[in-house]
Design an enzyme around this catalytic site. Structure first.
Site, mmCIF file in Angstrom:
data_model
loop_
_atom_site.group_PDB
_atom_site.id
_atom_site.type_symbol
_atom_site.label_atom_id
_atom_site.label_comp_id
_atom_site.label_asym_id
_atom_site.label_seq_id
_atom_site.Cartn_x
_atom_site.Cartn_y
_atom_site.Cartn_z
ATOM 1 N N SER A 107 0.785 -1.464 -0.029
ATOM 2 C CA SER A 107 0.102 0.113 -0.108
ATOM 3 C C SER A 107 0.917 1.343 -0.215
ATOM 4 O O SER A 107 0.260 2.226 -0.384
ATOM 5 C CB SER A 107 -0.844 -0.028 1.215
ATOM 6 N N HIS A 145 -0.553 -3.019 -6.962
ATOM 7 C CA HIS A 145 -1.523 -2.645 -5.964
ATOM 8 C C HIS A 145 -2.916 -2.822 -6.213
ATOM 9 O O HIS A 145 -3.628 -1.977 -6.818
ATOM 10 C CB HIS A 145 -1.231 -1.002 -5.735
ATOM 11 N N GLU A 179 -3.111 -0.415 -9.275
ATOM 12 C CA GLU A 179 -1.985 0.669 -9.679
ATOM 13 C C GLU A 179 -0.762 -0.225 -10.135
ATOM 14 O O GLU A 179 -0.410 -0.982 -9.136
ATOM 15 C CB GLU A 179 -1.749 1.539 -8.523
ATOM 16 N N ASN A 239 -3.787 5.881 -1.945
ATOM 17 C CA ASN A 239 -3.486 6.004 -0.564
ATOM 18 C C ASN A 239 -3.010 7.255 -0.536
ATOM 19 O O ASN A 239 -3.297 7.866 0.835
ATOM 20 C CB ASN A 239 -2.677 4.866 -0.287
HETATM 21 N N1 CAA Z 1 -16.000 -10.252 -1.401
HETATM 22 C C1 CAA Z 1 -16.852 -10.804 -2.312
HETATM 23 N N2 CAA Z 1 -17.749 -10.161 -2.748
HETATM 24 C C2 CAA Z 1 -18.447 -9.437 -1.996
HETATM 25 C C3 CAA Z 1 -17.806 -8.894 -0.899
HETATM 26 C C4 CAA Z 1 -16.207 -9.551 -0.585
HETATM 27 N N3 CAA Z 1 -15.737 -8.720 0.479
HETATM 28 N N4 CAA Z 1 -18.449 -7.809 -0.379
HETATM 29 C C5 CAA Z 1 -19.567 -7.955 -1.040
HETATM 30 N N5 CAA Z 1 -19.555 -8.610 -2.024
HETATM 31 C C6 CAA Z 1 -20.715 -8.863 -2.905
HETATM 32 C C7 CAA Z 1 -22.141 -9.046 -2.340
HETATM 33 O O1 CAA Z 1 -22.294 -10.124 -1.981
HETATM 34 C C8 CAA Z 1 -22.783 -8.606 -3.510
HETATM 35 O O2 CAA Z 1 -23.163 -9.584 -4.719
HETATM 36 P P1 CAA Z 1 -24.323 -9.459 -5.623
HETATM 37 O O3 CAA Z 1 -24.393 -8.058 -6.453
HETATM 38 O O4 CAA Z 1 -23.945 -10.677 -6.400
HETATM 39 O O5 CAA Z 1 -25.425 -9.797 -4.697
HETATM 40 C C9 CAA Z 1 -22.191 -7.476 -4.062
HETATM 41 O O6 CAA Z 1 -20.635 -7.697 -3.781
HETATM 42 C C10 CAA Z 1 -22.589 -6.106 -3.700
HETATM 43 O O7 CAA Z 1 -22.417 -5.995 -2.120
HETATM 44 P P2 CAA Z 1 -23.469 -5.227 -1.188
HETATM 45 O O8 CAA Z 1 -24.679 -5.001 -1.945
HETATM 46 O O9 CAA Z 1 -23.379 -5.814 0.051
HETATM 47 O O10 CAA Z 1 -22.526 -3.777 -1.131
HETATM 48 P P3 CAA Z 1 -22.092 -2.738 -1.903
HETATM 49 O O11 CAA Z 1 -23.028 -2.508 -3.319
HETATM 50 O O12 CAA Z 1 -21.690 -1.555 -0.929
HETATM 51 O O13 CAA Z 1 -20.658 -2.974 -2.484
HETATM 52 C C11 CAA Z 1 -18.411 -2.814 -2.080
HETATM 53 C C12 CAA Z 1 -19.721 -3.524 -1.808
HETATM 54 C C13 CAA Z 1 -17.929 -2.798 -3.586
HETATM 55 C C14 CAA Z 1 -17.332 -3.301 -1.198
HETATM 56 C C15 CAA Z 1 -18.594 -1.189 -1.731
HETATM 57 O O14 CAA Z 1 -19.348 -0.830 -0.588
HETATM 58 C C16 CAA Z 1 -17.357 -0.444 -1.651
HETATM 59 O O15 CAA Z 1 -17.139 -0.008 -2.932
HETATM 60 N N6 CAA Z 1 -16.855 0.155 -0.702
HETATM 61 C C17 CAA Z 1 -15.624 0.830 -0.799
HETATM 62 C C18 CAA Z 1 -14.379 -0.125 -0.982
HETATM 63 C C19 CAA Z 1 -13.097 0.774 -1.108
HETATM 64 O O16 CAA Z 1 -13.171 1.672 -1.024
HETATM 65 N N7 CAA Z 1 -12.070 -0.091 -1.254
HETATM 66 C C20 CAA Z 1 -10.779 0.518 -1.384
HETATM 67 C C21 CAA Z 1 -9.965 0.243 0.232
HETATM 68 S S1 CAA Z 1 -8.480 1.295 0.114
HETATM 69 C C22 CAA Z 1 -7.331 -0.028 -0.534
HETATM 70 O O17 CAA Z 1 -7.794 -1.193 -0.677
HETATM 71 C C23 CAA Z 1 -6.054 0.234 -0.773
HETATM 72 C C24 CAA Z 1 -5.229 0.125 0.330
HETATM 73 O O18 CAA Z 1 -4.012 -0.196 0.047
HETATM 74 C C25 CAA Z 1 -5.426 0.030 1.792
HETATM 75 P P1 NAD Z 2 -3.296 -9.746 6.228
HETATM 76 O O1 NAD Z 2 -2.702 -9.432 7.502
HETATM 77 O O2 NAD Z 2 -4.672 -9.992 6.016
HETATM 78 O O3 NAD Z 2 -2.524 -10.740 5.284
HETATM 79 C C1 NAD Z 2 -1.149 -10.901 5.430
HETATM 80 C C2 NAD Z 2 -0.719 -12.469 5.203
HETATM 81 O O4 NAD Z 2 0.569 -12.462 4.914
HETATM 82 C C3 NAD Z 2 -0.861 -13.106 6.612
HETATM 83 O O5 NAD Z 2 -1.857 -13.936 6.468
HETATM 84 C C4 NAD Z 2 0.490 -13.502 6.856
HETATM 85 O O6 NAD Z 2 0.461 -14.793 7.685
HETATM 86 C C5 NAD Z 2 1.134 -13.697 5.665
HETATM 87 N N1 NAD Z 2 2.607 -13.709 5.566
HETATM 88 C C6 NAD Z 2 3.423 -12.810 6.304
HETATM 89 N N2 NAD Z 2 4.658 -13.214 6.342
HETATM 90 C C7 NAD Z 2 4.669 -14.175 5.268
HETATM 91 C C8 NAD Z 2 5.700 -14.972 4.798
HETATM 92 N N3 NAD Z 2 6.994 -14.563 4.938
HETATM 93 N N4 NAD Z 2 5.400 -16.072 3.882
HETATM 94 C C9 NAD Z 2 4.091 -16.203 3.723
HETATM 95 N N5 NAD Z 2 3.168 -15.577 4.104
HETATM 96 C C10 NAD Z 2 3.354 -14.383 5.016
HETATM 97 O O7 NAD Z 2 -2.919 -8.244 5.327
HETATM 98 P P2 NAD Z 2 -3.498 -7.764 4.012
HETATM 99 O O8 NAD Z 2 -4.629 -6.993 4.318
HETATM 100 O O9 NAD Z 2 -3.943 -8.848 3.191
HETATM 101 O O10 NAD Z 2 -2.339 -6.911 3.417
HETATM 102 C C11 NAD Z 2 -1.177 -7.511 2.558
HETATM 103 C C12 NAD Z 2 -0.685 -6.598 1.827
HETATM 104 O O11 NAD Z 2 -1.343 -5.849 0.913
HETATM 105 C C13 NAD Z 2 0.072 -5.214 2.546
HETATM 106 O O12 NAD Z 2 1.140 -4.990 2.190
HETATM 107 C C14 NAD Z 2 -0.785 -4.237 2.665
HETATM 108 O O13 NAD Z 2 -0.430 -3.078 2.757
HETATM 109 C C15 NAD Z 2 -1.538 -4.530 1.148
HETATM 110 N N6 NAD Z 2 -2.818 -3.985 0.856
HETATM 111 C C16 NAD Z 2 -3.612 -4.194 1.953
HETATM 112 C C17 NAD Z 2 -5.063 -3.660 1.551
HETATM 113 C C18 NAD Z 2 -6.325 -3.576 2.553
HETATM 114 O O14 NAD Z 2 -7.407 -3.030 2.259
HETATM 115 N N7 NAD Z 2 -6.134 -4.680 3.762
HETATM 116 C C19 NAD Z 2 -5.357 -2.944 0.371
HETATM 117 C C20 NAD Z 2 -4.213 -2.924 -0.769
HETATM 118 C C21 NAD Z 2 -3.149 -3.310 -0.211
#
Ligand code: CAA
Ligand code: NAD
Length: 285
Positions: free
Chosen positions: A119, A140, A152, A190
């Site tokens: 991330s 990503h 990404e 992010n």
């Molecule tokens: N896995 C698989 N399928 C899923 C699911 C999951 N975790 N969550 C929901 N679904 C499915 C549901 O079963 C449903 O399927 P059907 O249409 O076939 O019935 C469908 O997806 C829609 O679900 P919902 O109606 O319950 O929910 P929704 O319309 O709100 O959509 C969502 C769900 C797409 C997750 C939406 O809420 C959303 O876009 N949320 C924001 C997510 C977001 O911002 N993600 C980025 C996070 S940041 C990141 O990832 C980067 C990082 O590095 C941290």
């Molecule tokens: P998570 O904690 O759910 O999963 C990480 C997994 O990696 C764990 O199951 C752990 O046992 C495994 N692991 C750690 N060291 C290991 C090794 N040496 N060999 C094999 N497996 C090992 O974390 P996550 O949310 O899946 O995040 C994973 C990566 O993806 C991070 O770099 C995170 O920043 C990135 N990411 C996370 C998100 C999010 O929304 N959580 C979104 C995009 C990217």
């Protein structure tokens, strides 16, 4: 370069999703976890997702079995010896990722691309830990991987253009939409999203409103699909804290520093949906 066999390290929240979309797109996919219990948990999550698709008649039983048949779980990096691309999705920790890339470099075929789903960590440092820096890049994905369309594609100053193009094509082959970005901490999404999530925590800590009302306000007031606290619980509070720390360390901007409440919730093991409790309680679900 044609990508056929795919490897994924880590079968947590993100790794399991990447394995699922790769196998769904027809790629034989090998996933390595730290231990058998975690591997079983991750593979179980994939099976459950596919079963939900069967229940909704979006996939038939034979299709489900074919996808599961393309997935191989393992506990050793030796399982990556035939992979053309390996995507790392382990914990957000730079030294751990650098060390993992050095180990991957030692076992993967010389032509293989090595990608990180990080991330916020530095792709250049991971590349420098290998003898193939031109073949190291970021891929990503977004959470939840099966639903979010974006990937990404991150190019470091060491990444070859042809590696970027091969990875870009694979991203399209798994049904996602790639955007290109440079290796600058937190990339595009992010860089913009995390300060918003951290501000939401500060606003809540300051007593402005309840969690529920802040979430409702951002959903209904801005048309966001989820409010910030529902999203923080989905992403994982540990991952958010690690990302904030990396961003603060890089830019030294106070707004990137993890708020005290976030740090304390992580210390308490309240990590969001994955631990059963974060800002909301999921124990009954
Ligand atoms: N896995 C698989 N399928 C899923 C699911 C999951 N975790 N969550 C929901 N679904 C499915 C549901 O079963 C449903 O399927 P059907 O249409 O076939 O019935 C469908 O997806 C829609 O679900 P919902 O109606 O319950 O929910 P929704 O319309 O709100 O959509 C969502 C769900 C797409 C997750 C939406 O809420 C959303 O876009 N949320 C924001 C997510 C977001 O911002 N993600 C980025 C996070 S940041 C990141 O990832 C980067 C990082 O590095 C941290
Ligand atoms: P998570 O904690 O759910 O999963 C990480 C997994 O990696 C764990 O199951 C752990 O046992 C495994 N692991 C750690 N060291 C290991 C090794 N040496 N060999 C094999 N497996 C090992 O974390 P996550 O949310 O899946 O995040 C994973 C990566 O993806 C991070 O770099 C995170 O920043 C990135 N990411 C996370 C998100 C999010 O929304 N959580 C979104 C995009 C990217």
């Amino acid at each position: 370069m044609a990508i056929r066999n795919v490897g994924v390290i880590g079968c947590g929240l993100m790794g399991s999703g990447i394995v699922q979309v790769s196998a769904q797109a027809g790629f034989p996919t090998t996933v390595v976890e730290a231990n058998q219990a975690l591997l079983d948990k991750g593979l179980g999550a994939i099976r459950k997702n596919l079963e939900a698709l069967v229940a909704k008649a979006k996939l038939d039983e034979a299709g489900k079995q074919a996808i599961l048949g393309r997935i191989r779980g393992a506990l050793s990096f030796d399982a990556f010896k035939d992979c053309d691309l390996v995507v790392e999705a382990i914990t957000e920790n730079q030294p751990l990722k650098n060390e993992t890339f050095a180990r991957l470099d030692a076992v993967c075929p010389p032509h293989a691309l090595l990608a990180s789903n990080t991330s916020s960590c530095n792709i250049t440092a991971m590349a420098a830990a290998t003898r193939r820096p031109g073949q190291v890049l970021g891929l990503h994905f977004f959470n939840p991987v099966p639903l979010m369309k974006l990937v990404e594609v991150v190019q470091s100053i060491l990444t070859d253009e042809k590696s970027v193009l091969a990875a870009y094509e694979w991203v399209q082959a798994v049904g996602k939409v790639p955007v290109r970005t440079k290796d600058s901490t937190a990339f595009i999404v992010n860089r913009l999203l995390v300060p918003y999530l951290l501000d939401a925590i500060r606003v809540y800590e300051g007593g402005l409103a309840t969690l529920e009302d802040i979430d409702q306000a951002m959903k209904l007031g801005c048309g966001y699909p989820m409010g910030p606290f529902t999203l923080l619980d989905l992403v994982g509070l540990d991952t958010t804290m690690f990302v904030a720390e990396v961003m603060f360390d890089e830019f030294r901007e106070p707004r990137y520093a993890p708020p005290p409440l976030l740090k304390r919730m992580v210390m308490a093991g309240q990590l969001g949906r994955k631990s059963g409790k974060g800002f909301y309680d999921y124990s009954g679900k």
